[in-house]
Design a protein around this motif. Structure first.
Motif, PDB file in Angstrom:
ATOM      1  N   THR A   1       0.916  -1.102  -0.026  1.00 33.52           N
ATOM      2  CA  THR A   1      -0.187  -0.106   0.125  1.00 33.52           C
ATOM      3  C   THR A   1       1.058   1.470  -0.073  1.00 33.52           C
ATOM      4  O   THR A   1       0.589   2.142  -0.684  1.00 33.52           O
ATOM      5  CB  THR A   1      -0.803   0.067   1.228  1.00 33.52           C
ATOM      6  OG1 THR A   1      -1.775  -1.314   1.315  1.00 33.52           O
ATOM      7  CG2 THR A   1      -2.070   1.276   1.164  1.00 33.52           C
TER       8      THR A   1
ATOM      9  N   SER B   1       2.401   1.753  -3.636  1.00 28.24           N
ATOM     10  CA  SER B   1       1.529   2.173  -4.558  1.00 28.24           C
ATOM     11  C   SER B   1       1.256   3.536  -4.142  1.00 28.24           C
ATOM     12  O   SER B   1       1.024   4.342  -5.255  1.00 28.24           O
ATOM     13  CB  SER B   1       0.282   1.332  -4.513  1.00 28.24           C
ATOM     14  OG  SER B   1      -0.307   1.245  -3.407  1.00 28.24           O
TER      15      SER B   1
ATOM     16  N   THR C   1       4.261   5.600  -5.660  1.00 28.88           N
ATOM     17  CA  THR C   1       4.402   5.692  -6.944  1.00 28.88           C
ATOM     18  C   THR C   1       3.272   6.580  -7.631  1.00 28.88           C
ATOM     19  O   THR C   1       3.377   7.233  -8.550  1.00 28.88           O
ATOM     20  CB  THR C   1       4.313   4.352  -7.552  1.00 28.88           C
ATOM     21  OG1 THR C   1       3.120   3.807  -7.357  1.00 28.88           O
ATOM     22  CG2 THR C   1       5.516   3.504  -7.132  1.00 28.88           C
ATOM     23  N   PHE C   2       2.112   6.534  -7.021  1.00 26.79           N
ATOM     24  CA  PHE C   2       0.984   7.491  -7.470  1.00 26.79           C
ATOM     25  C   PHE C   2       1.191   8.910  -7.251  1.00 26.79           C
ATOM     26  O   PHE C   2       1.049   9.799  -8.180  1.00 26.79           O
ATOM     27  CB  PHE C   2      -0.398   6.987  -6.714  1.00 26.79           C
ATOM     28  CG  PHE C   2      -1.226   8.012  -7.129  1.00 26.79           C
ATOM     29  CD1 PHE C   2      -2.252   7.677  -8.323  1.00 26.79           C
ATOM     30  CD2 PHE C   2      -2.127   8.715  -6.253  1.00 26.79           C
ATOM     31  CE1 PHE C   2      -3.157   8.729  -8.635  1.00 26.79           C
ATOM     32  CE2 PHE C   2      -2.790   9.794  -6.804  1.00 26.79           C
ATOM     33  CZ  PHE C   2      -3.673   9.459  -7.970  1.00 26.79           C
TER      34      PHE C   2
END
Length: 50
Positions: free
Chosen positions: A18, A21, A24-25
């Motif tokens: 989590t 991610s 990276t977002f």
């Protein structure tokens, strides 16, 4: 207090994925395409040089 080892590892893995991610977002949203960088430079030149 006794922790179940597979549950502990699964929780750690899910938290790690989590976090990865989300990072990276956020990184993808901050990147600019070359076209937008050239447009920004052109706009700044028009504003301050001309």
């Amino acid at each position: 207090m006794n922790f179940n080892s597979p549950i502990l590892y699964a929780t750690f893995f899910l938290l790690l994925m989590t976090g990865f991610s989300v990072i990276t977002f956020l990184y993808q949203n901050r990147r600019r395409s070359p076209e937008s960088i050239y447009k920004l430079i052109d706009d700044l030149e028009k504003k301050y040089i001309y």
